[in-house]
Design a protein around this motif. Structure first.
Motif, short mmCIF file in Angstrom:
data_model
loop_
_atom_site.label_atom_id
_atom_site.label_comp_id
_atom_site.label_asym_id
_atom_site.label_seq_id
_atom_site.Cartn_x
_atom_site.Cartn_y
_atom_site.Cartn_z
N ALA A 123 40.14 32.27 44.47
CA ALA A 123 39.32 33.25 43.76
C ALA A 123 39.40 34.62 44.42
O ALA A 123 39.58 35.64 43.75
N THR A 143 32.27 35.04 43.04
CA THR A 143 33.17 34.32 42.14
C THR A 143 33.73 33.08 42.81
O THR A 143 33.69 32.95 44.03
N GLY A 144 34.24 32.16 42.00
CA GLY A 144 34.78 30.91 42.53
C GLY A 144 33.68 29.89 42.76
O GLY A 144 32.57 30.01 42.24
N SER A 195 39.24 28.88 39.57
CA SER A 195 38.95 29.94 40.53
C SER A 195 39.91 31.11 40.39
O SER A 195 39.51 32.28 40.52
N GLY A 201 38.42 34.78 39.53
CA GLY A 201 38.67 35.92 40.41
C GLY A 201 39.22 37.10 39.66
O GLY A 201 38.80 38.25 39.86
#
Length: 399
Positions: free
Chosen positions: A97, A349-350, A362, A366
């Protein structure tokens, strides 16, 4: 030109357990270290790289940040209206990510720094599967490739731990183990930690003889004897799912207790055998899993699937005061569909915010978050741009 300041006071993150996301080793000057191919289950990837490059001159965090600001080609590409701090975006976490976000932002001509602990969650797995175009690739190889790609766009990667962060109206200040970084935005992509059941032998086999994801490892164990060690009531569903790959699935009730009547009937109708009693240990011979030991017997199996407790590595986000949401899998930092948290200038994120995010997901998340962050920076660039007078055409005077 800024000077790297020594770490100051601030909220400190809790010590992270094995399984943290990320995945880079100290980069030798001029290029990133190359990770060897093949299984890495017994060695810390940082030790592998450091042993291989002992004679290399390693970039320190000070040199890395300085070269980021001084890279003339990248500086010329930057919008002169940008509000100048040490960097546009700091990304904490160098896994799929984080590197995916870095790639998109680097291509958007943003100054980007990635801070990574070099302890990817899947570092013990010899291969990853279900990643389009990279099926069967060692996960450390993917990260090596990603670091080389982002470096081509001026992204700098440093090894270290972001121990605290502070948000202000002017930006984000991140304290690392080596100094302080000031950025306009932060993306936290620190992943999660698998907390394994306390079963002797399980940690040693994790990623090889003991795994969690049917879509990642089910194909490799089709038709094998699959042991499902229960860790929660949801383990019954895991056993039913794995029946898709093999007709020799054994469900170990362990300390979770007996399946209820309906569950037991469903397991029996699909020929999933139930083994009662607590799991004492895994039986291992010459590093290879052979079976599961119960109190009074050993049951032969070829592989163990189990469900670890998933703990997001979100100390940095919580120290910033990000909102959280409680659910069946615990408390997780709340983000919108683009990865925006409740704190201005802070994104995540992820699988630090989404336990379902495998490598493929992921990578996409990202990239999505990076696009939103860049758009947010563009709006700030517009706001900060100096007024240069009206460009509208004046009306013709009437006669």
């Amino acid at each position: 030109m800024f000077q790297l300041r020594p770490p100051g006071t601030g909220l400190q993150s809790r010590e992270r357990a094995d399984g943290d996301a990320g995945g880079i080793a100290d980069p030798p000057k001029g290029e990133f270290a190359r990770l060897p191919d093949g299984p890495q289950s017994a060695t810390d990837p940082r030790q592998l790289i450091r042993a291989r490059h002992r004679s290399s001159s390693v970039l320190t965090i000070r040199q890395t940040l300085l070269s980021t600001l001084c890279a003339s080609a990248h500086d010329e590409a930057m919008d002169s209206t940008a509000h100048k701090l040490d960097t546009d975006v700091v990304i904490v976490g160098g896994g799929p990510a984080g590197l995916s976000a870095a790639l998109s932002l680097g291509r958007a001509r943003r100054q980007v720094l990635v801070v990574d602990q070099a302890r990817p969650r899947n570092r013990t797995a010899p291969h990853m599967h279900g990643v389009l175009g990279h099926d069967g690739l060692p996960p450390l190889k993917l990260l090596e490739m990603g670091r080389r790609e982002v470096a081509a766009y001026g992204v700098r990667t440093i090894v270290g731990d972001a121990v605290s962060a502070r948000a202000s109206e002017s930006g984000i200040e991140v304290t690392t183990t080596d100094g302080v970084i000031r950025a306009r935005r932060i993306i936290v992509a620190t992943g999660l930690t698998d907390e394994l059941p306390e079963i002797p032998g399980l940690r040693e086999q994790w990623g090889t003889g003991a795994v969690v994801c049917p879509y990642c490892d089910g194909w490799e164990h089709r038709h094998h004897v699959i042991g499902v060690v229960a860790t929660s009531p949801q383990s019954v569903a895991q056993a039913q799912l794995l029946r898709q790959w093999s007709d020799r699935v054994v469900y170990f009730a362990n300390d979770v207790g007996e399946p209820d009547e309906a569950e037991a009937d469903a397991l029996a109708r699909r020929d999933i055998r139930v083994e009662r009693g607590a799991v004492m240990s895994l039986q291992i011979s010459n590093g290879r899993l052979e079976g599961i030991r119960l109190e009074d017997r050993t049951v032969p199996v070829d592989v163990v699937f189990t469900g670890p407790t998933l703990r997001p590595n979100d100390e940095l986000l919580r120290s910033l005061g990000a909102d959280t949401t409680d659910g069946p899998m615990g408390s997780w930092v709340t983000v919108d569909r683009d990865g925006r948290t409740s704190i201005p200038r802070v994104w995540a994120t992820g699988n630090v915010v989404d336990p379902r995010a495998n490598v493929s997901v992921s990578l996409g998340l990202g990239s999505l978050t990076a696009g939103t962050v860049n758009a947010d920076l563009v709006q700030e660039d517009i706001t900060r741009a100096p007024t240069k007078g009206s460009t509208s055409l004046a009306s013709e005077p009437s006669h």
